[in-house]
Design a protein around this motif. Structure first.
Motif, mmCIF file in Angstrom:
data_model
loop_
_atom_site.group_PDB
_atom_site.id
_atom_site.type_symbol
_atom_site.label_atom_id
_atom_site.label_comp_id
_atom_site.label_asym_id
_atom_site.label_seq_id
_atom_site.Cartn_x
_atom_site.Cartn_y
_atom_site.Cartn_z
ATOM 1 N N ILE A 40 36.834 19.682 53.068
ATOM 2 C CA ILE A 40 36.851 20.832 51.856
ATOM 3 C C ILE A 40 35.736 21.117 52.451
ATOM 4 C CG2 ILE A 40 35.414 18.956 50.136
ATOM 5 C CD1 ILE A 40 37.229 20.593 48.216
ATOM 6 N N HIS A 41 34.393 21.095 53.316
ATOM 7 C CA HIS A 41 33.835 21.890 54.077
ATOM 8 C C HIS A 41 33.870 21.331 55.197
ATOM 9 C CE1 HIS A 41 30.661 19.938 50.324
ATOM 10 N NE2 HIS A 41 31.012 21.664 49.991
ATOM 11 N N GLY A 42 33.906 23.022 56.218
ATOM 12 C CA GLY A 42 34.655 23.233 57.393
ATOM 13 C C GLY A 42 33.541 22.094 58.351
ATOM 14 N N ASP A 43 32.126 22.436 57.950
ATOM 15 C CA ASP A 43 31.688 22.037 58.924
ATOM 16 C C ASP A 43 31.497 20.856 59.024
ATOM 17 O OD1 ASP A 43 29.906 22.394 56.680
ATOM 18 O OD2 ASP A 43 28.491 23.253 57.761
ATOM 19 N N GLU A 44 31.904 19.500 58.142
ATOM 20 C CA GLU A 44 32.543 18.247 57.856
ATOM 21 C C GLU A 44 33.065 17.954 59.092
ATOM 22 O OE1 GLU A 44 29.737 18.376 54.065
ATOM 23 O OE2 GLU A 44 31.622 17.683 54.328
ATOM 24 N N LEU A 45 32.922 18.132 60.505
ATOM 25 C CA LEU A 45 34.276 17.712 61.332
ATOM 26 C C LEU A 45 34.739 16.758 61.819
ATOM 27 C CD1 LEU A 45 31.461 20.099 63.038
ATOM 28 C CD2 LEU A 45 34.630 20.967 63.974
ATOM 29 N N THR B 47 31.949 26.679 59.065
ATOM 30 C CA THR B 47 30.867 26.938 58.209
ATOM 31 C C THR B 47 31.229 25.793 57.013
ATOM 32 O OG1 THR B 47 32.786 27.734 56.737
ATOM 33 C CG2 THR B 47 30.934 29.273 57.967
ATOM 34 N N ARG B 48 30.781 25.268 56.089
ATOM 35 C CA ARG B 48 31.046 25.265 54.668
ATOM 36 C C ARG B 48 31.579 25.160 53.986
ATOM 37 N NH1 ARG B 48 27.404 20.885 51.194
ATOM 38 N NH2 ARG B 48 28.208 21.616 49.037
ATOM 39 N N VAL B 49 31.672 26.612 53.463
ATOM 40 C CA VAL B 49 32.504 27.093 53.297
ATOM 41 C C VAL B 49 33.437 28.106 53.406
ATOM 42 C CG1 VAL B 49 30.500 28.131 51.300
ATOM 43 C CG2 VAL B 49 31.053 28.939 53.466
ATOM 44 N N VAL C 115 37.058 13.240 52.013
ATOM 45 C CA VAL C 115 35.104 12.785 52.878
ATOM 46 C C VAL C 115 34.587 13.570 53.333
ATOM 47 C CG1 VAL C 115 35.016 11.902 55.363
ATOM 48 C CG2 VAL C 115 37.501 11.128 53.606
ATOM 49 N N HIS C 116 33.438 13.563 53.236
ATOM 50 C CA HIS C 116 32.682 14.874 54.435
ATOM 51 C C HIS C 116 31.578 13.607 54.553
ATOM 52 C CE1 HIS C 116 32.783 17.290 50.450
ATOM 53 N NE2 HIS C 116 33.331 16.192 50.113
ATOM 54 N N ALA C 117 30.925 15.096 55.142
ATOM 55 C CA ALA C 117 29.537 14.299 56.256
ATOM 56 C C ALA C 117 28.381 15.441 55.662
ATOM 57 C CB ALA C 117 30.067 14.390 57.468
ATOM 58 N N PRO C 118 27.199 14.456 56.416
ATOM 59 C CA PRO C 118 26.273 13.111 56.772
ATOM 60 C C PRO C 118 25.819 12.516 56.262
ATOM 61 C CG PRO C 118 25.173 15.320 57.371
ATOM 62 C CD PRO C 118 26.099 15.632 56.425
ATOM 63 N N LEU D 198 34.212 9.668 50.663
ATOM 64 C CA LEU D 198 33.053 8.587 51.758
ATOM 65 C C LEU D 198 32.242 10.027 52.492
ATOM 66 C CD1 LEU D 198 35.999 7.627 53.480
ATOM 67 C CD2 LEU D 198 33.923 5.981 51.403
ATOM 68 N N GLU D 199 30.952 9.536 53.139
ATOM 69 C CA GLU D 199 29.743 10.575 53.524
ATOM 70 C C GLU D 199 30.155 9.633 54.571
ATOM 71 O OE1 GLU D 199 28.276 13.031 53.265
ATOM 72 O OE2 GLU D 199 28.609 13.951 51.484
ATOM 73 N N LEU D 200 30.507 10.646 55.653
ATOM 74 C CA LEU D 200 30.346 9.567 57.234
ATOM 75 C C LEU D 200 28.691 9.965 57.479
ATOM 76 C CD1 LEU D 200 33.465 10.639 58.422
ATOM 77 C CD2 LEU D 200 33.220 8.339 57.594
HETATM 78 ZN ZN ZN Z 1 30.820 17.487 52.259
#
Ligand code: ZN
Length: 259
Positions: free
Chosen positions: A63-68, A108-110, A174-177, A223-225
């Motif tokens: 959902i945040h594009g830069d959290e590959l 990008t995140r957005v 799922v997110h990161a980091p 989840l924050e990887l």
């Molecule tokens: Zn995120």
């Protein structure tokens, strides 16, 4: 946008990304498109016919594009789902919910209109809180802009529609980091999933946790990887998965049917 383009694009952007599970994922395009006219892709794994009232689990990546890495791990789980070993549940999987952010250069995140989709969900407090929180607490951080109004973005509306139509009993996003596990909802949260331990991060107005967890009272596991640009290993993502199944079996499978 063909699967090959998506999987090649991910390989170019992400260290140690295994493109084969992505190529084999057989994702279907939903009707709406992203702002940038990219397909919004999903795949269903229905429960075995023997289970007449399966619990439903919705999984969202990227959902945040830069959290590959959050996209890569969902493709790893699709591989596991294809084994058919988890068909005591119904699964709907949305591996890349912000394709424009993911395929921007740099990612990008957005989304393509500069909206943080994870602040754009129509929680009841959106109108009174989201923009003031953004201005006061983030000092107008462009990466966290919640949008001009609640659910202003097609990607957000698509996810909301999935929640309304599919009626999941649990949502995994799922997110990161940050390398932790967060939880919103009335149930007992998992204490750990694989190498991620529970550490509540707080609720942001217009986030999925705010909307689905607090308002709709659905369990939302976030989840924050630990790294955004490095896929988890197969064994790391496998351990998250097996702990998730333990939690689902203990907490969700036994819930009385709500509907
Ligand atoms: Zn995120």
């Amino acid at each position: 946008m063909a699967a090959e383009t998506i999987c090649r694009g991910l390989s170019e952007r992400l260290q140690n990304f295994d493109a084969q599970p992505c190529r084999d994922a057989e994702l279907a395009p939903a009707k709406p498109l992203s702002v940038g006219k990219r397909p919004l892709l999903y795949r269903d794994f229905p429960a075995t016919a023997a289970n007449v009232a399966p619990k439903r689990v919705l999984i969202l990546g990227g959902i945040h594009g830069d959290e590959l890495s959050s996209v890569a791990v969902v493709f790893q789980w699709i591989e596991l789902l294809k084994s058919g070993r988890y068909d005591r549940y119904s699964w709907r999987v949305l591996p890349l919910t912000n394709p424009d952010g993911l395929f921007a250069r740099p990612a990008t995140r957005v989304n393509a209109r500069g909206v943080d989709l994870n602040r754009n969900f129509p929680s009841p407090q959106w109108s009174s809180q989201a923009l003031s929180y953004w201005k006061d607490k983030t000092r107008g951080d462009k990466r966290r802009y919640p949008g001009p109004e609640a659910a202003s973005e097609p990607e957000t509306r698509w996810i909301v529609e999935q929640i309304e139509q599919y009626q999941p009993d649990a949502i995994i996003t799922v997110h990161a980091p940050y390398g932790v596990l967060d939880f919103d909802g009335p149930q007992d949260p998992p204490k750990k999933l694989g190498y991620l331990r529970l550490q509540p991060l707080g609720v942001y107005p217009g986030s999925l946790g705010d909307y689905a967890g607090l308002s709709l009272k659905l369990p939302v596991i976030t989840l924050e990887l630990p790294q955004a640009h490095l896929s988890p290993s197969a064994s790391q993502s496998g351990r998250i998965w097996s702990d998730l199944l333990v939690w689902l079996d203990k907490t969700i499978a036994k819930q009385p049917a709500a509907r």
